[in-house]
Design a protein around this motif. Structure first.
Motif, PDB file in Angstrom:
ATOM      1  N   ASP A   1      -6.405   0.026   0.312  1.00 16.19           N
ATOM      2  CA  ASP A   1      -6.311  -0.588  -1.014  1.00 16.19           C
ATOM      3  C   ASP A   1      -7.643  -0.461  -1.758  1.00 16.19           C
ATOM      4  O   ASP A   1      -7.674  -0.122  -2.948  1.00 16.19           O
ATOM      5  CB  ASP A   1      -5.926  -2.064  -0.904  1.00 16.19           C
ATOM      6  CG  ASP A   1      -4.532  -2.270  -0.338  1.00 16.19           C
ATOM      7  OD1 ASP A   1      -3.619  -1.515  -0.732  1.00 16.19           O
ATOM      8  OD2 ASP A   1      -4.353  -3.181   0.489  1.00 16.19           O
TER       9      ASP A   1
ATOM     10  N   ASN B   1     -12.192  -8.219  -4.309  1.00 20.27           N
ATOM     11  CA  ASN B   1     -10.972  -8.967  -3.991  1.00 20.27           C
ATOM     12  C   ASN B   1     -11.230 -10.455  -4.162  1.00 20.27           C
ATOM     13  O   ASN B   1     -12.371 -10.929  -4.088  1.00 20.27           O
ATOM     14  CB  ASN B   1     -10.451  -8.645  -2.590  1.00 20.27           C
ATOM     15  CG  ASN B   1     -11.363  -9.135  -1.481  1.00 20.27           C
ATOM     16  OD1 ASN B   1     -12.536  -9.440  -1.701  1.00 20.27           O
ATOM     17  ND2 ASN B   1     -10.851  -9.192  -0.265  1.00 20.27           N
TER      18      ASN B   1
ATOM     19  N   ASN C   1      -3.344  -7.512  -0.741  1.00 16.29           N
ATOM     20  CA  ASN C   1      -3.765  -6.139  -1.035  1.00 16.29           C
ATOM     21  C   ASN C   1      -5.231  -5.919  -0.686  1.00 16.29           C
ATOM     22  O   ASN C   1      -5.991  -5.411  -1.495  1.00 16.29           O
ATOM     23  CB  ASN C   1      -3.526  -5.806  -2.509  1.00 16.29           C
ATOM     24  CG  ASN C   1      -2.074  -5.920  -2.907  1.00 16.29           C
ATOM     25  OD1 ASN C   1      -1.696  -6.859  -3.591  1.00 16.29           O
ATOM     26  ND2 ASN C   1      -1.259  -4.976  -2.463  1.00 16.29           N
ATOM     27  N   SER C   2      -5.612  -6.286   0.523  1.00 13.20           N
ATOM     28  CA  SER C   2      -7.011  -6.146   0.917  1.00 13.20           C
ATOM     29  C   SER C   2      -7.167  -5.308   2.175  1.00 13.20           C
ATOM     30  O   SER C   2      -8.053  -5.546   3.001  1.00 13.20           O
ATOM     31  CB  SER C   2      -7.654  -7.531   1.112  1.00 13.20           C
ATOM     32  OG  SER C   2      -7.909  -8.147  -0.122  1.00 13.20           O
ATOM     33  N   GLU C   3      -6.316  -4.316   2.335  1.00 12.76           N
ATOM     34  CA  GLU C   3      -6.475  -3.357   3.420  1.00 12.76           C
ATOM     35  C   GLU C   3      -7.484  -2.279   3.001  1.00 12.76           C
ATOM     36  O   GLU C   3      -7.713  -2.065   1.800  1.00 12.76           O
ATOM     37  CB  GLU C   3      -5.137  -2.722   3.766  1.00 12.76           C
ATOM     38  CG  GLU C   3      -4.151  -3.669   4.432  1.00 12.76           C
ATOM     39  CD  GLU C   3      -4.680  -4.228   5.744  1.00 12.76           C
ATOM     40  OE1 GLU C   3      -5.196  -3.441   6.569  1.00 12.76           O
ATOM     41  OE2 GLU C   3      -4.593  -5.448   5.935  1.00 12.76           O
TER      42      GLU C   3
ATOM     43  N   LEU D   1      -8.457  -6.973  -6.305  1.00 12.57           N
ATOM     44  CA  LEU D   1      -7.336  -6.969  -5.383  1.00 12.57           C
ATOM     45  C   LEU D   1      -7.014  -8.385  -4.931  1.00 12.57           C
ATOM     46  O   LEU D   1      -7.906  -9.233  -4.802  1.00 12.57           O
ATOM     47  CB  LEU D   1      -7.674  -6.114  -4.155  1.00 12.57           C
ATOM     48  CG  LEU D   1      -8.007  -4.639  -4.421  1.00 12.57           C
ATOM     49  CD1 LEU D   1      -8.575  -4.003  -3.158  1.00 12.57           C
ATOM     50  CD2 LEU D   1      -6.782  -3.892  -4.893  1.00 12.57           C
TER      51      LEU D   1
ATOM     52  N   ASN E   1      -8.269   3.409  -2.472  1.00  7.26           N
ATOM     53  CA  ASN E   1      -7.400   3.902  -3.547  1.00  7.26           C
ATOM     54  C   ASN E   1      -7.824   3.364  -4.904  1.00  7.26           C
ATOM     55  O   ASN E   1      -7.679   4.045  -5.927  1.00  7.26           O
ATOM     56  CB  ASN E   1      -5.946   3.517  -3.270  1.00  7.26           C
ATOM     57  CG  ASN E   1      -5.358   4.255  -2.093  1.00  7.26           C
ATOM     58  OD1 ASN E   1      -5.858   5.313  -1.699  1.00  7.26           O
ATOM     59  ND2 ASN E   1      -4.292   3.710  -1.503  1.00  7.26           N
TER      60      ASN E   1
END
Length: 382
Positions: free
Chosen positions: A224, A196, A219-221, A214, A227
């Protein structure tokens, strides 16, 4: 022994933690057997430097001291027993200095180093580029290849497929360590490299070998990251930032991967700083309130298998790490090494003018944070 070492030279000396650097004269004795003296043409400034200056890691440094441990330069003297084919006066080299050893530190114009810790700088890169290679790259190498504090993979000069069938998640891909992790993971054949960063740095990280970059803001959960592995087993999560929040995120990624696309046991989490108590608690299966990571964790019953978490040792001069650092630097440098072939690209240097007299300001720049570049000082600049 061949030598062209001056009687005295300039060094940035700090008397006590937190005090200003003063440019003073120092002297060095001639190199001992197996050593070389280097004229330091460029030195990098890293996060550890301002931390040592403030008195953190007190056991490493005795004040007054000379700091700095990441540099490039030219060999001006060699000790007894150093064969010309190994190293000669005039050779360009890059190296990680020895923290706590004033004679082997780099915020000065000359230093003395063990020859086995010097790597030859290829003609294709400048001293400014080479100066920022050693510290961050050995941290990345130790995370992947050291069997004690890292993942324990066979390094790429032994196997180029050690990472095959595996995914790696790297928090902070645009950091210096992150950039080298991406490249070494590519050299080791990882099937999926996920990281990320800010969107502005995504093209750089993709060019280095990341498969997925990411957006760190949106979008850094944990899901994420998981997936993004596209079903490739996630074996390793490396946190190159390593504050409380990112360490907890790293452990959450590992826990998210359990039962989804992971090896058994859960993915190893490696940090570049000492594991934070919240991350340690979460790794053991205790939930931590996500909005209170700076507070003591709230204990609950363990909910998953424990996650292994460890901090990497990035001091290449340590006897315990030399079995890795010595061959690593040998394969990184030289006319046929990874830097020369372009398999590994150095961080982009940002040269800060002012020489040694400006070290204090550059430390403050580093403390405030930089992204995707390495701050460089030239000790012979006025």
């Amino acid at each position: 022994m061949s030598t062209s070492l001056p009687v005295s030279f300039s060094a940035a000396v700090v008397d006590a933690p937190g005090t200003a650097h003063a440019v003073l004269s120092r002297t060095l004795s001639s190199p001992h057997a197996g050593e070389a003296t280097v004229r330091v043409t460029a030195t990098a400034v890293n996060p550890i430097d301002w931390k040592l200056h403030e008195g953190q890691y007190g056991g490493f440094v005795n004040f007054p001291s000379v700091l700095g441990s990441d540099a490039a330069g030219e060999v001006v003297a060699v000790g007894e027993g150093v064969e010309p084919a190994t190293l000669a006066v005039g050779d360009r080299v890059f190296f990680q200095g020895i923290i706590g050893n004033k004679d082997a530190s780099t915020f000065q114009q000359y230093c003395r180093m063990p020859v086995e810790l010097l790597a030859k700088t290829p003609a294709s890169i400048s001293d400014d580029e080479a100066a920022g290679v050693s510290l961050a790259s050995i941290a990345a190498a130790a995370a992947l290849y050291d069997s004690s504090t890292g993942y324990g993979l066979a390094p790429p000069w032994i196997s180029k497929t050690a990472g095959a069938g595996r995914a790696i998640a790297i928090i902070g891909g645009s950091s210096s360590v992150g950039q080298y992790l991406i490249q070494l993971a590519r050299l080791s054949g990882f099937d999926r490299i996920v990281t990320n960063s800010s969107p502005a740095n995504a093209p750089l990280l993709t060019s280095l070998g990341a498969h997925v970059v990411l957006d760190r803001s949106n979008n850094s959960e944990p899901n994420d990251f998981v997936n993004a592995t596209s079903g490739v087993p996630l074996g390793l999560v490396v946190d190159t930032i390593s504050d409380a929040t990112t360490q907890v995120l790293a452990v959450r990624i590992s826990r998210e991967a359990v039962g989804v696309n992971t090896e058994s046991p859960p993915p190893l989490v490696i940090t570049t700083l000492t594991p934070h108590p919240d991350a340690v608690a979460l790794a053991s299966g205790i939930n931590v309130a996500q909005d209170q990571t700076s507070e003591p964790p709230r204990s609950q019953a363990p909910q998953t298998a424990p996650v292994r978490i460890r901090d990497v040792v990035a001091l290449g001069s340590l006897p315990s790490l030399r079995p890795l650092s010595v061959p690593f630097f040998a394969h990184l440098g030289g006319s046929k090494g990874y830097l020369a072939t372009g398999d590994v690209r150095p961080n982009r240097p940002a040269v800060v003018p002012g020489g040694l007299s400006n070290i204090g300001n550059v430390l403050e720049m580093q403390r405030r944070g930089v992204s995707a570049v390495k701050l460089i000082v030239r000790p012979f600049d006025d």
